[in-house]
Each structure stands twice: as C-alpha cells, then as structure tokens.
Design an enzyme around this catalytic site. Structure first.
Site, PDB file in Angstrom:
ATOM      1  N   SER A  12       0.819  -1.216   0.000  1.00 27.87           N
ATOM      2  CA  SER A  12       0.000   0.000   0.000  1.00 27.87           C
ATOM      3  C   SER A  12       0.851   1.262   0.000  1.00 27.87           C
ATOM      4  O   SER A  12       0.382   2.324   0.384  1.00 27.87           O
ATOM      5  CB  SER A  12      -0.929   0.005   1.221  1.00 27.87           C
ATOM      6  OG  SER A  12      -0.168  -0.027   2.429  1.00 27.87           O
ATOM      7  N   GLY A  13       2.114   1.138  -0.411  1.00 25.17           N
ATOM      8  CA  GLY A  13       3.007   2.283  -0.461  1.00 25.17           C
ATOM      9  C   GLY A  13       2.850   3.075  -1.750  1.00 25.17           C
ATOM     10  O   GLY A  13       1.870   2.948  -2.481  1.00 25.17           O
ATOM     11  N   PHE A  14       3.861   3.885  -2.055  1.00 25.48           N
ATOM     12  CA  PHE A  14       3.802   4.751  -3.221  1.00 25.48           C
ATOM     13  C   PHE A  14       3.663   3.964  -4.522  1.00 25.48           C
ATOM     14  O   PHE A  14       2.867   4.310  -5.390  1.00 25.48           O
ATOM     15  CB  PHE A  14       5.056   5.627  -3.290  1.00 25.48           C
ATOM     16  CG  PHE A  14       5.078   6.728  -2.270  1.00 25.48           C
ATOM     17  CD1 PHE A  14       4.332   7.876  -2.452  1.00 25.48           C
ATOM     18  CD2 PHE A  14       5.851   6.620  -1.133  1.00 25.48           C
ATOM     19  CE1 PHE A  14       4.349   8.896  -1.524  1.00 25.48           C
ATOM     20  CE2 PHE A  14       5.880   7.633  -0.192  1.00 25.48           C
ATOM     21  CZ  PHE A  14       5.124   8.775  -0.381  1.00 25.48           C
ATOM     22  N   GLY A  15       4.445   2.901  -4.676  1.00 29.26           N
ATOM     23  CA  GLY A  15       4.390   2.119  -5.901  1.00 29.26           C
ATOM     24  C   GLY A  15       3.070   1.401  -6.067  1.00 29.26           C
ATOM     25  O   GLY A  15       2.476   1.402  -7.155  1.00 29.26           O
ATOM     26  N   VAL A  79       0.329 -11.456   2.620  1.00 28.49           N
ATOM     27  CA  VAL A  79       0.585 -12.461   1.582  1.00 28.49           C
ATOM     28  C   VAL A  79       1.728 -13.360   2.036  1.00 28.49           C
ATOM     29  O   VAL A  79       2.808 -12.868   2.375  1.00 28.49           O
ATOM     30  CB  VAL A  79       0.913 -11.798   0.238  1.00 28.49           C
ATOM     31  CG1 VAL A  79       1.248 -12.851  -0.810  1.00 28.49           C
ATOM     32  CG2 VAL A  79      -0.266 -10.946  -0.235  1.00 28.49           C
ATOM     33  N   GLU A 174      17.489  14.318   9.122  1.00 30.01           N
ATOM     34  CA  GLU A 174      16.243  14.960   9.541  1.00 30.01           C
ATOM     35  C   GLU A 174      16.029  14.836  11.040  1.00 30.01           C
ATOM     36  O   GLU A 174      15.672  15.814  11.718  1.00 30.01           O
ATOM     37  CB  GLU A 174      15.067  14.337   8.790  1.00 30.01           C
ATOM     38  CG  GLU A 174      15.025  14.692   7.319  1.00 30.01           C
ATOM     39  CD  GLU A 174      14.147  13.765   6.506  1.00 30.01           C
ATOM     40  OE1 GLU A 174      13.961  14.026   5.309  1.00 30.01           O
ATOM     41  OE2 GLU A 174      13.636  12.767   7.076  1.00 30.01           O
ATOM     42  N   ASP A 311      11.086  -0.332  -3.312  1.00 28.07           N
ATOM     43  CA  ASP A 311      12.261  -0.610  -2.483  1.00 28.07           C
ATOM     44  C   ASP A 311      12.623  -2.083  -2.387  1.00 28.07           C
ATOM     45  O   ASP A 311      13.714  -2.417  -1.934  1.00 28.07           O
ATOM     46  CB  ASP A 311      12.032  -0.076  -1.061  1.00 28.07           C
ATOM     47  CG  ASP A 311      11.962   1.443  -1.025  1.00 28.07           C
ATOM     48  OD1 ASP A 311      12.251   2.063  -2.062  1.00 28.07           O
ATOM     49  OD2 ASP A 311      11.630   1.998   0.036  1.00 28.07           O
TER      50      ASP A 311
END
Length: 455
Positions: A12-15, A79, A174, A311
């Site tokens: 459910s990430g960016f990709g 999964v 950061e 990633d």
C-alpha cells in the site's frame, strides 16, 4: 474456492498506490492486499516522531483513497505464498488462509530496517519505518525530557538528554536536526531547567560525508548546518556495539564509548520478507539486501505476468525513493492495460533529489542545478505538500508547519507515564500508597432561629 481477479497488487506504499490508481481509472478489476490499512507517506515520518504532524495526516486510509473506484477491492491481510505457474497467491486474514487467482501480479511491499548482521541491535534501538516506530520514538523523546526534569542524579540527567543517531542518510539527518531544534525551540520553553546546551545529539556515519548520496558541496553544507545547530557530526566511524545505555564507536584503530538513553538506527534497509518468497518461487536472484534483481521491464524471473517495484527491487542502481516506486507502478500498469508493448524497458525520469536538514535549511539537486538554504527548504515543503493525499491533510500540514517552524508549537506531543515502568522504578523498601483526593465540601448551614413576632 479460489477468488479470481485481473490483477493482484501486494502493498500500500507509493508504488502500489500508483499502480492501483492507474488500473482503477481504467476500470480494471484488481485486489490490493496490504498488512496495514493506511498509505504511509514515509518521508514525513520524522515529523510524527517530533510532534509536528499526527499519524493520520501522513497515513490516510488506503481504502478511502480507492473507495470511489468500483473496480478496486482492498483487503487487509499478509501475503504468505505465491504460485506463479497457476497464477495464485495465498494471504492470511483473521487467522484464515485465503487464495486469490490473478492474470497479473504486482509486488510492492517495500523495505524494512537492516542491521548488517547485528539483529540484536533492533531490541535496543529506535527505527523509523512505520507509524508505530514514529509514535514509539515520540514517546521516548518525551519520556527522556520528562524524567530529566525530575531526576536529581546528574549522570542520569545527562544520559537522558543524550541522543545518538546512526546513519547520516535523509532520515538520520532529519532526526538529528529536528531533535536539536526541539531542544531549543520547544523544550526550552516548556522546561525552564533544561536548555538547548544540555541536550547532546550525535550523528554517526560510516562514510566520509553526511548525506553521501548527494556528495560534494551539498554534503558539506549539510554537515556545516548541523554543526551550527549544535549536532556533533561524526564521519568515517562505525558502530561496533550497542546496548541499552549507549554505543561503542570505532574510527580506524580508535574506539570510544558514548552513553545515551536513546539510540536511533537509520543506517540501512533490506527488502521485506515477501521478496524472499517471490525470489524462491520465481527463481529470481537477489542482492545482499534481499532485493529482487528484476528484469529491465520490471518483471520477476522468467515470468512475464509477475512484476515487482519500489524498495524491494534493484535495477540499474536506482535510488530507493518514492519517485522511482511511483514511476515503476505507472509503467507496470501501462503494460498490464496494453498501453505499451509487453517487455518495454522501464526508464526512470529523474526529477531531482532533495533533503531537509532543519528549520529553514534544506538541499535540492535538479540535474546540474544545486540549491541550498531557505529556497531549498521552501521547495521541499511545497513538493511534499503536493504529494500528500487529501485536501484536509494538506491544510492541516500547512497549519502545523506554521505553528512549528515559525512558532514554538508541537501540537502532537502528549505523554502519559506508564504504570509498569513506575512500579519498576520504585525501590522494594518503599510502599506506594494511593492518597484519596481531597473533596472540598461546602460548610453546613446552621438552621436560622425561628422568628417570633412580638406585639
């Protein structure tokens, strides 16, 4: 019975979200399976850890994002297996194993923290990969300042106010800059007996530069900016041991010990476990970090209908950043939808890189153009605001940034002392007795004397 759909997206990430949106807009039925219910905007996790933003503002529900698309089916589960020869995946939900059949499979499960063979470090350090990590670190930072405010032991106070960040990549820089900024702009206002000079932040990096992915003038600017803010930047140094009270550092033949109550690990990543399952089932090779060595068209092994992005993959030394994952997701979706020929090579369009250092300081590189300082900082905020999901989240983020960066607010700092910790800290010969709260009662009214009429 086996469920069947056109495409299964894992993650459910960016990709994963980039793939899902493109499929959804085309009306292609798909099932998205994720271990979490949110789409995490990972670049802003450090702001959750330092009280600038709340978790909900950077992790909206993936189900609500895709709710307007009838062809999208979002399922919460993990999964655990894939059978590419029969086009099936197994996932666990609610303790039950379910099977979904597919025509195309897209894996985008991201990465997790890597400890370079020293997995015992995980138990004594703080990571920053998930919402839970950020909230745990935020509680730890607050606990350290609260206990430093009340302790009478100078050595313990010094350890509580010492922070070590291992790894000078974007996350490490950061955090180091923000913790030091917290000391002077927030905690110094809240705790009158704690000043910014009492707080020690050490940033440790094995390479010879801070933010080594940038290098040159930008890395040097990062180092100087951190040092001006009071961060001790230690380069060319490796960590040889970590325990609950500090870390042992080694530079060349010299070793030294740093005592600190909080050690944050941001030194490396490795692919999530599903990458190993997919490698075994498809015969795909992996690198030292467990990432899949995908084909140029982002397919896995010898299977033209199994893709991996983000990633969890390695291709042409592309960086593990969200733009790579999003462009990869859209590339795969175009192939599945027949908008480009099968086997089309993935070409990454580099739109530039940026990293924030602290308030009013950041660095940006777009092609040969390099920017640093306030302009780069504003660009960093603008770009990350654009990529946030939802108008409300953008509005709240802007308000929080104004209050935190221009003012002294940290609207999402809250801490409650844990009872088990309190019990553990009380010596055996001391009895803790609960004292009932005093109740102030109104004084009882005396009866007024009866009035007698005299004639």
């Amino acid at each position: 019975m086996t469920d069947r759909t056109e495409v299964v997206v894992v993650g459910s990430g960016f990709g994963a979200l980039a793939t899902a949106k493109k499929l959804a807009k085309a009306g292609t039925p798909f099932v998205l399976i994720s271990e979490t219910t949110e789409h995490l905007f990972q670049p802003l996790l450090y702001q959750v850890a330092t009280g600038v933003l709340s978790a909900g503002e950077i992790a909206p529900s993936i189900r609500s994002i895709l709710a307007k698309y009838p062809s999208a089916d979002v399922r919460l589960g993990r999964v655990v297996d894939v059978r590419p020869d029969v086009h099936e995946v197994d996932y666990v939900a609610g303790g039950v194993v379910h099977t979904v059949g597919y025509r195309s499979l897209v894996a985008a499960t991201g990465a997790r923290q890597a400890y370079f063979g020293r997995d015992e470090f995980e138990k004594v350090t703080y990571a920053l990969k998930t919402v839970e990590d950020a909230e745990r670190l935020r509680r730890q930072i607050l606990r350290c300042f609260e206990e430093a405010h009340t302790t009478t032991d100078p050595e313990r106070r010094r350890n509580l106010l010492s922070f070590v960040v291992i790894g000078a990549g974007a996350t490490g820089v950061e955090l180091a800059g923000q913790i030091k900024e917290l000391a002077g702009r927030y905690f110094e206002q809240s705790f009158h007996d704690i000043s910014a000079n009492d707080v020690s932040v050490t940033l440790v990096e094995g390479a010879g530069e801070a933010l080594p992915a940038f290098g040159g003038k930008l890395s040097e600017y990062t180092k100087q900016s951190l040092e001006k803010s009071g961060v001790d930047v230690v380069l060319g140094t490796f960590v040889t041991d970590i325990d609950e009270h500090g870390a042992t550092l080694k530079a060349g033949d010299e070793e030294r010990r740093i005592t600190a109550e909080t050690i944050i690990w941001s030194a490396g990543v490795r692919a999530n476990d599903f990458a190993g399952v997919l490698a075994e089932r498809t015969g795909c090779a992996t690198d030292r970090a467990g990432r899949l060595l995908v084909n140029p068209d982002l397919t896995v092994g010898g299977y033209a209908d199994v893709y991996a992005i983000g990633d969890m993959t390695s291709l042409n030394n592309l960086p593990g950043q969200s733009p790579v994952a999003m462009q990869g997701g859209r590339h795969v979706a175009r192939t599945i939808l027949g908008k480009q020929p099968v086997g089309t090579r993935f070409k990454y369009r580099d739109k530039g890189s940026m990293a924030i250092i602290n308030r009013f300081r950041a660095i940006t590189r777009v092609g040969k153009i390099e920017l640093s300082g306030f302009i780069a900082w504003v660009l960093w905020l603008a770009v990350h605001l654009v990529y946030m999901v939802g108008f409300r989240n953008r509005y709240v983020a802007v308000m929080s940034w104004f209050g935190s960066f221009l003012g002294h607010r940290r609207p999402h700092f809250h801490y409650a002392q844990e009872q088990h910790r309190l019990d553990a800290d009380v010596p055996d010969d001391v009895t803790v007795t609960a004292v009932p709260a005093r109740v102030d009662r109104a004084p009882e009214k005396k009866p007024e004397p009866e009035k007698v009429s005299v004639r």
